[in-house]
Motif scaffolding. Structure first.
Motif, PDB file in Angstrom:
ATOM      1  N   LEU A  67      19.794  69.422  18.927  1.00  0.00           N
ATOM      2  CA  LEU A  67      19.019  70.887  18.985  1.00  0.00           C
ATOM      3  C   LEU A  67      18.018  70.270  20.005  1.00  0.00           C
ATOM      4  O   LEU A  67      17.687  71.218  20.751  1.00  0.00           O
ATOM      5  CB  LEU A  67      18.605  71.184  17.557  1.00  0.00           C
ATOM      6  CG  LEU A  67      17.900  72.589  17.760  1.00  0.00           C
ATOM      7  CD1 LEU A  67      18.689  73.724  18.385  1.00  0.00           C
ATOM      8  CD2 LEU A  67      17.220  72.808  16.415  1.00  0.00           C
ATOM      9  N   GLU A  68      17.194  69.302  19.574  1.00  0.00           N
ATOM     10  CA  GLU A  68      16.015  68.997  20.331  1.00  0.00           C
ATOM     11  C   GLU A  68      16.469  68.532  21.978  1.00  0.00           C
ATOM     12  O   GLU A  68      15.776  69.219  23.017  1.00  0.00           O
ATOM     13  CB  GLU A  68      15.197  67.860  19.848  1.00  0.00           C
ATOM     14  CG  GLU A  68      14.027  67.520  20.524  1.00  0.00           C
ATOM     15  CD  GLU A  68      12.959  68.535  20.706  1.00  0.00           C
ATOM     16  OE1 GLU A  68      11.984  68.297  21.627  1.00  0.00           O
ATOM     17  OE2 GLU A  68      12.795  69.384  19.627  1.00  0.00           O
ATOM     18  N   ALA A  69      17.651  67.839  21.943  1.00  0.00           N
ATOM     19  CA  ALA A  69      18.097  67.577  23.432  1.00  0.00           C
ATOM     20  C   ALA A  69      18.454  68.737  24.007  1.00  0.00           C
ATOM     21  O   ALA A  69      18.065  69.128  25.455  1.00  0.00           O
ATOM     22  CB  ALA A  69      19.409  66.912  23.411  1.00  0.00           C
ATOM     23  N   LYS A  70      19.100  69.834  23.539  1.00  0.00           N
ATOM     24  CA  LYS A  70      19.479  71.097  24.174  1.00  0.00           C
ATOM     25  C   LYS A  70      18.268  71.899  24.622  1.00  0.00           C
ATOM     26  O   LYS A  70      18.409  72.435  25.678  1.00  0.00           O
ATOM     27  CB  LYS A  70      20.339  72.029  23.179  1.00  0.00           C
ATOM     28  CG  LYS A  70      21.778  71.487  22.854  1.00  0.00           C
ATOM     29  CD  LYS A  70      22.361  72.267  22.190  1.00  0.00           C
ATOM     30  CE  LYS A  70      23.778  72.149  21.647  1.00  0.00           C
ATOM     31  NZ  LYS A  70      24.478  72.742  20.754  1.00  0.00           N
ATOM     32  N   ILE A  71      17.147  71.881  23.761  1.00  0.00           N
ATOM     33  CA  ILE A  71      15.767  72.600  24.054  1.00  0.00           C
ATOM     34  C   ILE A  71      15.368  71.946  25.408  1.00  0.00           C
ATOM     35  O   ILE A  71      14.940  72.604  26.349  1.00  0.00           O
ATOM     36  CB  ILE A  71      15.079  72.596  22.845  1.00  0.00           C
ATOM     37  CG1 ILE A  71      15.594  73.554  21.850  1.00  0.00           C
ATOM     38  CG2 ILE A  71      13.502  73.002  23.563  1.00  0.00           C
ATOM     39  CD1 ILE A  71      14.564  73.358  20.508  1.00  0.00           C
ATOM     40  N   LEU A  72      15.321  70.465  25.401  1.00  0.00           N
ATOM     41  CA  LEU A  72      14.642  69.814  26.448  1.00  0.00           C
ATOM     42  C   LEU A  72      15.648  69.831  27.640  1.00  0.00           C
ATOM     43  O   LEU A  72      14.934  69.900  28.792  1.00  0.00           O
ATOM     44  CB  LEU A  72      14.441  68.222  26.125  1.00  0.00           C
ATOM     45  CG  LEU A  72      13.548  68.058  25.108  1.00  0.00           C
ATOM     46  CD1 LEU A  72      13.590  66.644  24.574  1.00  0.00           C
ATOM     47  CD2 LEU A  72      12.120  68.292  25.614  1.00  0.00           C
ATOM     48  N   GLU A 115      12.448  60.039  25.931  1.00  0.00           N
ATOM     49  CA  GLU A 115      11.667  61.102  24.749  1.00  0.00           C
ATOM     50  C   GLU A 115      12.307  61.176  23.270  1.00  0.00           C
ATOM     51  O   GLU A 115      11.613  61.252  22.084  1.00  0.00           O
ATOM     52  CB  GLU A 115      11.443  62.688  25.305  1.00  0.00           C
ATOM     53  CG  GLU A 115      10.839  63.450  24.371  1.00  0.00           C
ATOM     54  CD  GLU A 115       9.174  63.281  24.499  1.00  0.00           C
ATOM     55  OE1 GLU A 115       8.551  63.698  23.857  1.00  0.00           O
ATOM     56  OE2 GLU A 115       8.850  62.312  25.508  1.00  0.00           O
ATOM     57  N   LEU A 116      13.495  60.877  23.257  1.00  0.00           N
ATOM     58  CA  LEU A 116      14.344  61.139  21.817  1.00  0.00           C
ATOM     59  C   LEU A 116      14.637  59.847  21.612  1.00  0.00           C
ATOM     60  O   LEU A 116      15.335  59.528  20.507  1.00  0.00           O
ATOM     61  CB  LEU A 116      15.756  61.978  22.112  1.00  0.00           C
ATOM     62  CG  LEU A 116      15.389  63.314  22.628  1.00  0.00           C
ATOM     63  CD1 LEU A 116      16.970  63.782  23.026  1.00  0.00           C
ATOM     64  CD2 LEU A 116      14.754  64.237  21.629  1.00  0.00           C
ATOM     65  N   ASN A 118      22.084  66.491  14.088  1.00  0.00           N
ATOM     66  CA  ASN A 118      21.871  67.960  14.180  1.00  0.00           C
ATOM     67  C   ASN A 118      20.486  68.161  14.969  1.00  0.00           C
ATOM     68  O   ASN A 118      20.569  69.005  16.075  1.00  0.00           O
ATOM     69  CB  ASN A 118      22.066  68.727  13.171  1.00  0.00           C
ATOM     70  CG  ASN A 118      23.549  68.832  12.873  1.00  0.00           C
ATOM     71  OD1 ASN A 118      24.476  68.284  13.355  1.00  0.00           O
ATOM     72  ND2 ASN A 118      23.947  69.282  11.456  1.00  0.00           N
ATOM     73  N   ALA A 119      19.437  67.720  14.466  1.00  0.00           N
ATOM     74  CA  ALA A 119      18.166  67.887  14.973  1.00  0.00           C
ATOM     75  C   ALA A 119      17.973  67.261  16.417  1.00  0.00           C
ATOM     76  O   ALA A 119      17.410  67.883  17.063  1.00  0.00           O
ATOM     77  CB  ALA A 119      17.233  67.378  13.933  1.00  0.00           C
ATOM     78  N   ILE A 120      18.559  65.940  16.445  1.00  0.00           N
ATOM     79  CA  ILE A 120      18.333  65.215  17.623  1.00  0.00           C
ATOM     80  C   ILE A 120      19.154  66.051  18.866  1.00  0.00           C
ATOM     81  O   ILE A 120      18.695  66.594  19.958  1.00  0.00           O
ATOM     82  CB  ILE A 120      19.070  64.042  17.780  1.00  0.00           C
ATOM     83  CG1 ILE A 120      17.958  63.087  16.862  1.00  0.00           C
ATOM     84  CG2 ILE A 120      19.144  63.399  19.058  1.00  0.00           C
ATOM     85  CD1 ILE A 120      18.665  61.758  16.497  1.00  0.00           C
ATOM     86  N   ILE A 130      14.426  62.547  29.075  1.00  0.00           N
ATOM     87  CA  ILE A 130      14.768  63.308  27.856  1.00  0.00           C
ATOM     88  C   ILE A 130      15.327  61.931  26.873  1.00  0.00           C
ATOM     89  O   ILE A 130      15.001  62.073  25.756  1.00  0.00           O
ATOM     90  CB  ILE A 130      15.872  64.346  28.016  1.00  0.00           C
ATOM     91  CG1 ILE A 130      15.339  65.481  28.811  1.00  0.00           C
ATOM     92  CG2 ILE A 130      16.553  64.704  26.617  1.00  0.00           C
ATOM     93  CD1 ILE A 130      16.197  66.466  29.149  1.00  0.00           C
TER      94      ILE A 130
END
Length: 87
Positions: free
Chosen positions: A37-42, A56-57, A33-35, A53
């Motif tokens: 969320l971060e992907a969506k932000i990026l 980065e992840l 879920n955290a990954i 991206i």
């Protein structure tokens, strides 16, 4: 899971039990879920490439990142980005 347990200096079993008790989801789900969320932000930043991206992840390649993202959102990263631009 072992990676995160090592960073926190706890056993994987302890991490798993603690996360499940507090969040009512598995540690794996919490991390995924955290990954996402971060992907969506990026992905909101059109200047960042999908390759950037995924690197980065810490995905091995863009194909694996795209498969992971689509599994969790039903959209590829490119499709997600297109939908952002239409709203």
């Amino acid at each position: 899971m072992k990676f995160y347990a090592n960073i926190l200096n706890v056993s994987t079993g302890h991490l798993t039990k603690t996360v499940k008790r507090i969040t009512e989801i598995t540690a794996k789900q919490c991390i995924e879920n955290a990954i996402i969320l971060e992907a969506k932000i990026l992905l909101q930043n059109d200047d960042l490439t999908i390759l950037y991206i995924s690197e980065e992840l810490k995905f091995a390649n863009t194909s694996f990142f795209s498969t992971f993202f689509k599994k969790h959102t039903s959209l590829s990263p490119s499709e997600y980005r297109l939908r952002l631009n239409f709203n």
